[in-house]
Design a protein around this motif. Structure first.
Motif, PDB file in Angstrom:
ATOM      1  N   THR A 129       2.106  11.893   3.928  1.00  0.00           N
ATOM      2  CA  THR A 129       2.531  11.030   4.997  1.00  0.00           C
ATOM      3  C   THR A 129       2.159   9.776   4.825  1.00  0.00           C
ATOM      4  N   ASN A 130       2.624   8.820   5.375  1.00  0.00           N
ATOM      5  CA  ASN A 130       1.781   7.415   5.260  1.00  0.00           C
ATOM      6  C   ASN A 130       1.037   7.116   6.160  1.00  0.00           C
ATOM      7  N   ILE A 131       0.195   7.944   6.650  1.00  0.00           N
ATOM      8  CA  ILE A 131      -1.157   7.844   7.611  1.00  0.00           C
ATOM      9  C   ILE A 131      -2.205   8.008   7.038  1.00  0.00           C
ATOM     10  N   GLY A 141      -7.612   8.059  -0.235  1.00  0.00           N
ATOM     11  CA  GLY A 141      -6.305   7.983   0.792  1.00  0.00           C
ATOM     12  C   GLY A 141      -5.932   6.808   1.767  1.00  0.00           C
ATOM     13  N   ARG A 142      -6.899   5.698   1.194  1.00  0.00           N
ATOM     14  CA  ARG A 142      -6.729   4.504   2.050  1.00  0.00           C
ATOM     15  C   ARG A 142      -6.404   3.428   1.054  1.00  0.00           C
ATOM     16  N   GLY A 143      -5.555   3.474   0.136  1.00  0.00           N
ATOM     17  CA  GLY A 143      -5.125   2.695  -0.776  1.00  0.00           C
ATOM     18  C   GLY A 143      -3.777   1.692  -0.361  1.00  0.00           C
ATOM     19  N   GLU A 144      -2.995   1.320  -1.226  1.00  0.00           N
ATOM     20  CA  GLU A 144      -1.986   0.536  -0.876  1.00  0.00           C
ATOM     21  C   GLU A 144      -1.195   1.096   0.121  1.00  0.00           C
ATOM     22  N   LEU A 165     -14.660   3.888  -7.375  1.00  0.00           N
ATOM     23  CA  LEU A 165     -13.790   3.710  -5.803  1.00  0.00           C
ATOM     24  C   LEU A 165     -14.754   4.620  -4.848  1.00  0.00           C
ATOM     25  N   PRO A 166     -14.932   3.652  -3.834  1.00  0.00           N
ATOM     26  CA  PRO A 166     -15.878   4.077  -2.702  1.00  0.00           C
ATOM     27  C   PRO A 166     -15.207   5.383  -2.154  1.00  0.00           C
ATOM     28  N   ASP A 201      -2.315   7.349  -5.624  1.00  0.00           N
ATOM     29  CA  ASP A 201      -2.848   5.894  -5.053  1.00  0.00           C
ATOM     30  C   ASP A 201      -4.171   5.549  -5.188  1.00  0.00           C
ATOM     31  N   LEU A 202      -4.757   5.598  -6.255  1.00  0.00           N
ATOM     32  CA  LEU A 202      -6.270   5.087  -6.306  1.00  0.00           C
ATOM     33  C   LEU A 202      -6.232   3.798  -6.349  1.00  0.00           C
TER      34      LEU A 202
END
Length: 327
Positions: A86-88, A152-155, A146-147, A116-117
């Motif tokens: 999902t885009n969440i 899961g919080r990329g683009e 990557l922190p 989505d790294l």
């Protein structure tokens, strides 16, 4: 007609399969080539297209967990994964689950697959520093830290990580049978989850693609992305089938000559598919995309796709015969 052919099979535009190949090198199947991984996962036979714009996300419009699990199961691997398609952004609890899964995979000595790294493509996470709370990651954009909090919080804010959790040896014959079953199901049946979607897979995807060109509604960038990925996949399909012809072992109490002959016939059909798609790549270079809705270009594209579809239909028929020959 200008054609291009893939000469370097050490990398692929299909980044999930390329990442899976990298991961496999740290397992009992170290040494398996990218051609073999593309073929035995059936990703070499994948195509998904929407009929409205050939939008950029078409190539990844499938059930990731189901597809990757089936692909890796066919190689003999069991898997575990975390995240939702999902885009969440992930909740703190979901993020922690993803972090733990990645760490467990790496602790077993095997990198994890992630989405989505640094860019909305697939890549691998191959190290971590718990004190500094950073992962070491690689995708098509870069190899960098990557922190944890960015997972899961990329683009596109979508958590998806997968790790290999076990292995049971599978014979080459069983892998080929499984790959053919996956390829034929993809070619002939609607993928799970696409029943209510406009996206189409397999043979029907060519009709969807043709429809977008017929209606002159093709999005230039998305079309260039999908064109190069499907072309790349079919080039690997040719190489995989040619590898069966050249290297399939003589089996005790079995006549392998029929299988080799059928693989040769299938390779010839998929060579036509790859050539027609290669001509499309020339028309729509990534990332510029060309002019897909210009009258002459659209008409030429429809002709190429009709040829590719006809050849793929023939190729699928031979894959069916290959599967029958394995029984």
């Amino acid at each position: 007609m200008e054609m291009i052919a893939k000469t370097d099979c050490s990398w692929s535009h299909n980044t999930d399969t390329a990442a899976l190949h990298s991961i496999v090198q740290y397992t009992e199947l170290a040494g398996m080539t990218l051609v073999e991984v593309m073929g035995y996962t059936a990703h070499a036979f994948r195509i998904i297209i929407d009929p409205e714009a050939v939008e950029v996300g078409s190539y990844s419009h499938f059930d990731w967990k189901l597809n990757h699990e089936e692909a890796l199961n066919n190689l003999g691997f069991s898997v575990q994964y975390a995240g939702k398609q999902t885009n969440i952004p992930p909740t703190p609890e979901e993020l922690e689950e993803g972090i733990q899964l990645v760490q467990q995979a790496i602790d077993r000595g095997i990198p994890a697959l992630s989405w989505d790294l640094f860019i909305p493509e697939w890549g691998v996470i191959y190290g971590y520093d718990d004190n500094r709370r950073v992962f070491q990651c690689r995708d098509v954009r870069q190899d960098a830290e990557l922190p944890y909090e960015k997972l899961g919080r990329g683009e596109v804010t979508e958590l998806y990580v997968l790790g290999i959790s076990g292995y049971q040896p599978v014979s080459r014959r069983a892998m080929l049978r499984g790959a053919l079953e996956l390829a034929l199901r993809h070619a002939e049946e609607i993928l799970p989850g696409l029943e209510k979607s406009k996206h189409r897979n397999g043979i029907a995807a060519y009709d969807a693609w043709i429809k977008a060109f017929t209606n002159r509604t093709v999005e230039a960038f998305g079309n260039s992305v999908n064109t190069v990925k499907v072309w790349d996949a079919r080039e690997f399909a040719v190489k995989f089938l040619e590898d069966v012809v050249a290297n399939w072992p003589n089996e005790k109490d079995r006549d392998s000559s029929q299988l080799r002959q059928l693989a040769s016939e299938a390779a010839a059909h998929y060579r036509i598919v790859a050539d027609r798609l290669g001509a499309l790549v020339s028309l729509f270079p990534f990332p510029q995309g060309g002019e897909p809705n210009q009258e002459a270009v659209a008409s030429r594209s429809i002709e190429l796709l009709q040829d590719a579809k006809a050849a793929e239909v023939q190729g699928v028929r031979v894959l069916e015969q290959m599967l029958e020959s394995l029984d």
